[in-house]
Design a protein around this motif. Structure first.
Motif, mmCIF file in Angstrom:
data_model
loop_
_atom_site.group_PDB
_atom_site.id
_atom_site.type_symbol
_atom_site.label_atom_id
_atom_site.label_comp_id
_atom_site.label_asym_id
_atom_site.label_seq_id
_atom_site.Cartn_x
_atom_site.Cartn_y
_atom_site.Cartn_z
ATOM 1 N N VAL A 1 28.734 -6.500 18.958
ATOM 2 C CA VAL A 1 27.335 -6.451 18.090
ATOM 3 C C VAL A 1 26.217 -7.086 18.754
ATOM 4 C CG1 VAL A 1 25.727 -4.944 16.646
ATOM 5 C CG2 VAL A 1 27.741 -4.029 17.350
ATOM 6 N N ALA A 2 27.015 -8.865 18.048
ATOM 7 C CA ALA A 2 25.706 -10.302 17.492
ATOM 8 C C ALA A 2 25.566 -10.265 19.499
ATOM 9 C CB ALA A 2 25.904 -10.957 17.121
ATOM 10 N N ASP A 3 26.589 -10.121 20.583
ATOM 11 C CA ASP A 3 27.336 -10.743 21.479
ATOM 12 C C ASP A 3 25.992 -10.111 21.945
ATOM 13 O OD1 ASP A 3 28.464 -13.122 20.945
ATOM 14 O OD2 ASP A 3 30.485 -11.796 21.573
ATOM 15 N N ARG A 4 25.783 -8.967 22.137
ATOM 16 C CA ARG A 4 24.500 -8.240 23.170
ATOM 17 C C ARG A 4 23.635 -8.248 22.658
ATOM 18 N NH1 ARG A 4 30.004 -6.101 23.293
ATOM 19 N NH2 ARG A 4 30.493 -5.386 24.977
ATOM 20 N N ASN A 5 22.720 -8.666 21.889
ATOM 21 C CA ASN A 5 21.772 -9.648 21.431
ATOM 22 C C ASN A 5 21.004 -8.273 21.384
ATOM 23 O OD1 ASN A 5 21.864 -11.615 22.085
ATOM 24 N ND2 ASN A 5 22.501 -11.637 24.222
ATOM 25 N N TYR B 1 21.583 -12.983 12.964
ATOM 26 C CA TYR B 1 20.756 -12.013 12.956
ATOM 27 C C TYR B 1 20.289 -11.928 10.957
ATOM 28 C CZ TYR B 1 20.569 -9.032 17.342
ATOM 29 O OH TYR B 1 20.796 -8.838 18.309
ATOM 30 N N GLU B 2 18.503 -11.364 11.059
ATOM 31 C CA GLU B 2 18.336 -11.730 9.389
ATOM 32 C C GLU B 2 18.188 -10.027 9.040
ATOM 33 O OE1 GLU B 2 18.449 -13.570 7.314
ATOM 34 O OE2 GLU B 2 18.377 -15.285 8.223
ATOM 35 N N LEU B 3 17.808 -10.318 8.114
ATOM 36 C CA LEU B 3 17.792 -8.693 7.162
ATOM 37 C C LEU B 3 16.331 -8.032 7.115
ATOM 38 C CD1 LEU B 3 18.474 -6.431 6.031
ATOM 39 C CD2 LEU B 3 18.347 -7.708 3.497
ATOM 40 N N SER B 4 16.073 -7.675 7.800
ATOM 41 C CA SER B 4 14.103 -7.000 7.791
ATOM 42 C C SER B 4 14.092 -6.346 6.796
ATOM 43 C CB SER B 4 13.751 -6.469 9.343
ATOM 44 O OG SER B 4 14.181 -5.539 9.455
ATOM 45 N N ALA C 1 20.764 -0.963 5.877
ATOM 46 C CA ALA C 1 20.443 -2.070 6.444
ATOM 47 C C ALA C 1 19.440 -2.081 7.529
ATOM 48 C CB ALA C 1 21.393 -3.046 6.071
ATOM 49 N N ILE C 2 18.491 -3.496 8.115
ATOM 50 C CA ILE C 2 17.810 -3.396 9.272
ATOM 51 C C ILE C 2 17.428 -4.549 9.616
ATOM 52 C CG2 ILE C 2 16.305 -3.030 11.181
ATOM 53 C CD1 ILE C 2 17.349 0.032 9.927
ATOM 54 N N CYS C 3 18.262 -4.634 10.534
ATOM 55 C CA CYS C 3 18.481 -6.610 11.427
ATOM 56 C C CYS C 3 17.970 -6.344 12.586
ATOM 57 C CB CYS C 3 20.019 -6.993 11.364
ATOM 58 S SG CYS C 3 20.915 -6.481 9.796
ATOM 59 N N VAL C 4 16.959 -7.549 13.049
ATOM 60 C CA VAL C 4 16.716 -7.763 14.092
ATOM 61 C C VAL C 4 16.826 -9.550 14.177
ATOM 62 C CG1 VAL C 4 14.703 -6.460 13.534
ATOM 63 C CG2 VAL C 4 14.646 -8.436 13.165
ATOM 64 N N LEU D 1 26.479 -8.291 6.395
ATOM 65 C CA LEU D 1 25.527 -8.634 6.671
ATOM 66 C C LEU D 1 25.580 -10.541 6.544
ATOM 67 C CD1 LEU D 1 23.168 -6.332 4.430
ATOM 68 C CD2 LEU D 1 22.896 -6.670 7.117
ATOM 69 N N GLY D 2 26.728 -10.619 6.031
ATOM 70 C CA GLY D 2 27.046 -12.204 6.121
ATOM 71 C C GLY D 2 27.416 -12.296 7.403
ATOM 72 N N ARG D 3 28.181 -11.686 7.990
ATOM 73 C CA ARG D 3 28.443 -11.981 8.978
ATOM 74 C C ARG D 3 27.401 -12.432 9.956
ATOM 75 N NH1 ARG D 3 33.183 -14.490 11.068
ATOM 76 N NH2 ARG D 3 32.392 -14.573 13.433
ATOM 77 N N LEU D 4 26.376 -11.221 9.802
ATOM 78 C CA LEU D 4 25.397 -11.181 11.316
ATOM 79 C C LEU D 4 24.071 -12.054 10.786
ATOM 80 C CD1 LEU D 4 24.945 -7.533 11.006
ATOM 81 C CD2 LEU D 4 24.751 -8.654 12.385
#
Length: 395
Positions: free
Chosen positions: A339-343, A369-372, A390-393, A361-364
């Motif tokens: 997921v993160a690789d797809r930006n 990515y950070e928790l917003s 949780a919303i991450c950006v 979330l630790g992995r993200l």
């Protein structure tokens, strides 16, 4: 209790007094007895109790139930259900605490797990849903035996009969489980499941086979109907679907023309809401029947049946939005990394387990990515369970 007696204590032994500390993940509090950790159910932080041991098989810790309260917390109340307590039904962990304290306990667990596993220091508030503490559970699982309906004792195969008036968590529209059990042969145990949709229609399953009602039920959320297999997944609280969709949509702030993935999509709830906002959605779910229903529920979206970790390898290398709603074990390393690789510009993670959420979330965070924002909801009153969005950006 003397040290040699402590070392050899067997399940069923009553020990104490035990001073009860903080609540821990899993529906218990952490107590200590002569240096040994004891995970105590049916207690509250700050209380002093006597504990009946239920598991002494571990060297580092034991498990037990508070069977006598020597010093009670002011938040302690008498459970409404006569079988909600030590050695009885395993369904309710927190019915001995007043509602606001239950939510505070859940908030404490979410806060501790995210701190420990994701390095996040958050002020967590668990939000109350409409409808109160009882009569909210639309999906019930019983064991039918000897003409009666029963529940399992916590961490045991032992049975405790459901009260004659039924389980107080079940929605009132459900049929009487004792009447259903009485109609079955009493020589064997049977898995009895009752599912009730938003209209009050119920389906009864015996040992996985529908014996009363339709195979597919109709739920209603976000201003549309959803066909759901009676044996498939749908949130058990009547207000859960609208609540979670609202939190996801607020957090993602979708824009028409964007692209999105709905991973672990079930029958298409989040894909449907995002499609209605103009997002081109692709949902993935391992349950083929759920995918068939998702295609009927949200014909404007694309759906594929299969394991999320495998199908992500074939999906587009970029996307704007992602919804993750994994099972209790979490999404895991491979899915989070993919997921993160797809930006994506935003990720919504819907979690029913604070520990799995913390790990993912630790992995993200390690992937940039950070928790917003984080919202937590009391979707399961009188139990230790809690749901988070949780919303991450990108950091």
């Amino acid at each position: 209790m003397a040290e040699d007696a402590l070392v050899t204590a067997a399940p069923g032994t009553v020990v104490g007094p035990v001073d009860v500390g903080a609540v821990a993940h899993g529906g218990h509090c952490v107590g200590r007895l002569e240096g040994r950790v004891v995970f105590v159910r049916h207690a509250l932080p700050g209380e002093t109790v006597r504990v009946r041991l239920t598991d002494t098989s571990h060297d580092r810790f034991w498990r037990g139930d508070a069977v006598e309260v020597l010093r009670a917390d002011p938040a302690r109340i008498t459970p409404r259900c006569p079988v909600a307590g030590p050695g009885m039904c395993g369904g309710c962990d927190f019915q001995h605490a007043d509602p606001s304290t239950q939510r505070e306990l859940k908030a404490s667990v979410v806060r501790e797990q995210l701190s420990h596993l994701a390095g996040l220091d958050l002020d967590v508030v668990v939000e109350e849903l409409p409808g109160g503490m009882f009569g909210w559970r639309t999906r019930m699982a019983y064991v039918a035996h000897s003409g009666r309906s029963a529940m399992r004792v916590h961490r045991s195969n032992d049975l405790i009969d459901v009260p004659s008036e039924g389980c107080p968590l079940a929605v009132p529209a459900q049929p009487d489980p004792h009447a259903l059990a009485a109609a079955l042969p009493d020589t064997d145990e049977h898995a009895l499941r009752v599912v009730t949709d938003w209209s009050g229609t119920s389906t009864v399953m015996i040992d996985g086979v529908v014996t009363q009602g339709p195979q597919d039920l109709v739920e209603h959320a976000v201003e549309r109907d959803w066909r759901v297999d009676a044996d498939g997944f749908w949130q058990v609280h009547p207000h859960a679907a609208d609540t979670l969709v609202g939190a996801v949509m607020e957090g993602l702030a979708p824009q028409a023309g964007e692209r999105g993935f709905d991973l672990y999509c079930g029958v298409g709830l989040f894909a449907g809401a995002l499609s209605a906002a103009g997002v081109q959605m692709w949902g993935v779910e391992v349950d083929r029947r759920a995918i068939e229903l998702a295609g009927e529920n949200v014909p404007e979206a694309r759906f594929t049946a299969g394991r999320v970790d495998r199908l992500l390898r074939r999906m587009p290398r970029s996307t704007d939005l992602v919804v993750l709603d994994p099972p209790r074990t979490g999404a895991g390393k491979d899915v989070v990394d993919a997921v993160a690789d797809r930006n994506p510009r935003a990720i919504a993670y819907v979690a029913c387990d604070p520990a799995a959420l913390g790990r993912d979330l630790g992995r993200l965070r390690r992937q940039g990515y950070e928790l917003s924002s984080l919202r937590a909801f009391d979707l399961f009153p009188n139990t230790h369970h809690v749901e988070c969005v949780a919303i991450c950006v990108p950091a």
